[in-house]
Design a protein around this motif. Structure first.
Motif, PDB file in Angstrom:
ATOM      1  N   ARG A 284       1.010  -1.024  -0.052  1.00 45.78           N
ATOM      2  CA  ARG A 284      -0.173  -0.091   0.056  1.00 45.78           C
ATOM      3  C   ARG A 284       0.813   1.109   0.028  1.00 45.78           C
ATOM      4  N   ILE A 285       0.576   2.213  -0.882  1.00 46.40           N
ATOM      5  CA  ILE A 285       1.432   3.418  -1.125  1.00 46.40           C
ATOM      6  C   ILE A 285       0.572   4.509  -0.653  1.00 46.40           C
ATOM      7  N   PHE A 286      -0.644   4.370  -0.525  1.00 45.77           N
ATOM      8  CA  PHE A 286      -1.460   5.623  -0.191  1.00 45.77           C
ATOM      9  C   PHE A 286      -2.919   5.197   0.223  1.00 45.77           C
ATOM     10  N   ASP A 287      -3.173   5.626   1.288  1.00 44.44           N
ATOM     11  CA  ASP A 287      -4.621   5.445   2.108  1.00 44.44           C
ATOM     12  C   ASP A 287      -5.011   6.697   2.723  1.00 44.44           C
ATOM     13  N   ASN A 288      -4.492   7.758   2.198  1.00 45.43           N
ATOM     14  CA  ASN A 288      -4.653   8.998   3.331  1.00 45.43           C
ATOM     15  C   ASN A 288      -4.643   8.792   4.684  1.00 45.43           C
ATOM     16  N   ALA A 289      -3.531   8.223   4.877  1.00 44.90           N
ATOM     17  CA  ALA A 289      -3.278   7.989   6.173  1.00 44.90           C
ATOM     18  C   ALA A 289      -4.298   7.227   7.272  1.00 44.90           C
ATOM     19  N   THR A 290      -5.109   6.427   6.544  1.00 45.34           N
ATOM     20  CA  THR A 290      -6.069   5.773   7.175  1.00 45.34           C
ATOM     21  C   THR A 290      -5.465   4.834   8.411  1.00 45.34           C
ATOM     22  N   ALA A 291      -4.725   3.896   8.011  1.00 43.16           N
ATOM     23  CA  ALA A 291      -3.740   2.977   8.763  1.00 43.16           C
ATOM     24  C   ALA A 291      -3.135   3.644  10.156  1.00 43.16           C
ATOM     25  N   LYS A 292      -2.320   4.988   9.530  1.00 46.10           N
ATOM     26  CA  LYS A 292      -1.642   5.612  10.424  1.00 46.10           C
ATOM     27  C   LYS A 292      -2.514   6.344  11.464  1.00 46.10           C
ATOM     28  N   GLU A 293      -3.379   6.870  11.254  1.00 39.16           N
ATOM     29  CA  GLU A 293      -4.267   7.326  12.160  1.00 39.16           C
ATOM     30  C   GLU A 293      -4.882   6.477  13.031  1.00 39.16           C
ATOM     31  N   ALA A 294      -5.286   5.256  12.636  1.00 37.05           N
ATOM     32  CA  ALA A 294      -5.926   4.034  13.330  1.00 37.05           C
ATOM     33  C   ALA A 294      -4.643   3.580  14.300  1.00 37.05           C
ATOM     34  N   LYS A 295      -3.443   3.673  13.876  1.00 42.75           N
ATOM     35  CA  LYS A 295      -2.364   2.972  14.824  1.00 42.75           C
ATOM     36  C   LYS A 295      -2.386   4.200  15.896  1.00 42.75           C
ATOM     37  N   GLU A 296      -2.159   5.428  15.642  1.00 49.05           N
ATOM     38  CA  GLU A 296      -2.096   6.481  16.767  1.00 49.05           C
ATOM     39  C   GLU A 296      -3.308   6.473  17.685  1.00 49.05           C
ATOM     40  N   ALA A 297      -4.290   6.105  17.102  1.00 50.57           N
ATOM     41  CA  ALA A 297      -5.626   6.080  18.087  1.00 50.57           C
ATOM     42  C   ALA A 297      -5.219   4.877  19.142  1.00 50.57           C
ATOM     43  N   LEU A 298      -4.782   3.679  18.641  1.00 46.53           N
ATOM     44  CA  LEU A 298      -4.288   2.593  19.543  1.00 46.53           C
ATOM     45  C   LEU A 298      -3.479   2.728  20.584  1.00 46.53           C
TER      46      LEU A 298
END
Length: 406
Positions: A284-298
């Motif tokens: 994955r090269i782009f998802d508008n930081a979806t996974a990144k934000e979910a990681k930060e939430a956790l």
């Protein structure tokens, strides 16, 4: 079945000790059983995550019907296939998810222990509350008997014209008051017995004396250890989300057998079998930081849980220190209550004789009787309160209650 009979044997032979009641409650309480089932579910989740490392094998079949076919097409095609796939690299997702499942299992295990210890502490409190109420009931019944004897004695004097109706009425009023207090205690005893029945899983009748060892050591409670595992599980979940951005490599092999409708054996589109080997790379090269934000939430949830752990650790230490201080206070109270009981019993014996002889009046007699009854109740309740304090210090000291009771 055999285990249940062994548990019942002590009760049938000797009545029920607190240790037996705690053992029975730990195996028959519905809320505790629910926690055990949750733990069992987590064990299956761990097994599932471990199985995720093995290759996946699928089989299948399909039927395809096409109309208005061309020369190079076949109208009826029957397909049978087998497929084997294995993940060569997934960015650490499987290992992170397995660790999270193990942490959740660890948390569930400590939740079982914490629920058990909290349940058993409530059972202990109800047990000694019941013994306190029974001791109070015994003291009131003894006082009621004394009032009955004096009431009957004064009534005989009244019949002989040697006492007034007022003397009889006052004793009758005191007797009736004791009867009311006894009935109220019967209700409280019933309430506590019902509470014990709910928590233990069966009715409790007779009791044997039970005492706790004085616990002075300290270790973190199961609830803290559960929270630590939950914090770790959140961090593992964050690692699993991070793997989304890593390359994912998968090897897959598919073997297919074909069968056809009524066509010529030399049809140009006809094929009997086919083996396909595929090596897939996905990243994955782009998802508008979806996974990144979910990681930060956790990770923020994990930090919040860490602050909660710090607070509850301080709270446990404070409650443990208070429970230790309470045991020291109750020991002093028991000593004082014992002295008061000896004095009140001696005073009542003397005043009862004087009242029977007509040397002291009704008020002095009732004061002495009340003092004796209250002193006996205070002494018995103080003994029970000390055992509850021992159990509480054991609980907040992170120990198992069943190991603290003799």
């Amino acid at each position: 079945m055999k285990k249940a009979l062994l548990l019942l044997l002590p009760a049938l032979m000797f009545g029920e000790s607190l240790k037996y009641i705690l053992e029975y409650a730990s195996q028959n309480n519905n809320l505790l059983e629910a926690k055990k089932l949750t733990k069992s579910a987590k064990e299956h989740e761990v097994a599932s995550k471990k199985s995720d490392y093995f290759p996946k094998i699928d089989i299948g079949a399909s039927y395809q019907n096409s109309t208005d076919t061309t020369l190079f097409q076949i109208q009826d095609i029957y397909t049978f296939y087998g497929k084997v796939g294995v993940d060569i690299y997934d960015g650490g997702a499987k290992s992170a998810l397995l660790k999270r499942a193990k942490d959740e299992l660890g948390a569930a295990s400590y939740d079982v222990q914490e629920t058990k210890e909290a349940l058993l502490l409530n059972v202990v409190k109800d047990f000694y509350t019941l013994k306190t109420l029974q001791a109070r009931l015994s003291a009131l019944e003894d006082a009621k008997r004394s009032l009955w004897e004096q009431k009957e004695r004064v009534r005989s004097f009244y019949d002989a014209k040697m006492a007034t109706q007022d003397d009889v009425a006052r004793l009758q009023a005191s007797y009736d008051q004791k009867s009311y207090e006894i009935e109220s205690l019967h209700f409280e005893i019933l309430r506590v017995k019902k509470s014990l029945t709910l928590q233990v899983g069966r009715e409790i009748e007779d009791f044997e004396p039970s005492v706790f060892n004085e616990s002075i050591s300290y270790e973190p409670k199961s609830s803290l250890k559960s929270l630590e595992h939950k914090e770790s599980a959140l961090k593992s979940g964050a690692e699993a989300l991070e793997s989304v951005y890593a390359p994912n490599i998968k090897l897959e092999e598919r073997y297919t057998l074909y069968e056809y409708g009524d066509i010529a054996s030399n049809h140009p589109a006809k094929i009997d079998k086919q083996n396909v080997l595929m090596l897939n790379l996905n990243m994955r090269i782009f998802d508008n930081a979806t996974a990144k934000e979910a990681k930060e939430a956790l990770l923020l949830d994990a930090k919040a849980l860490n602050e909660e752990i710090k607070y509850h650790a301080k709270e446990q230490k404070m409650l443990y220190e208070l429970s230790i201080a309470r045991t020291a206070s109750l020991k002093s109270k028991i000593k004082s209550a014992k002295s008061a009981l000896v004095a009140a019993t001696s005073a009542f014996t003397t005043i009862n004789e004087k009242y029977s002889a007509g040397i002291v009046d009704y008020v002095v007699y009732l004061d002495a009787l009340s003092a004796k009854t209250d002193a006996l109740s205070l002494y018995e309740s103080s003994l029970c309160d000390l055992q509850i304090a021992y159990a509480t210090s054991c609980f907040y000291g992170g120990k198992k209650l069943q190991e603290c009771v003799e």
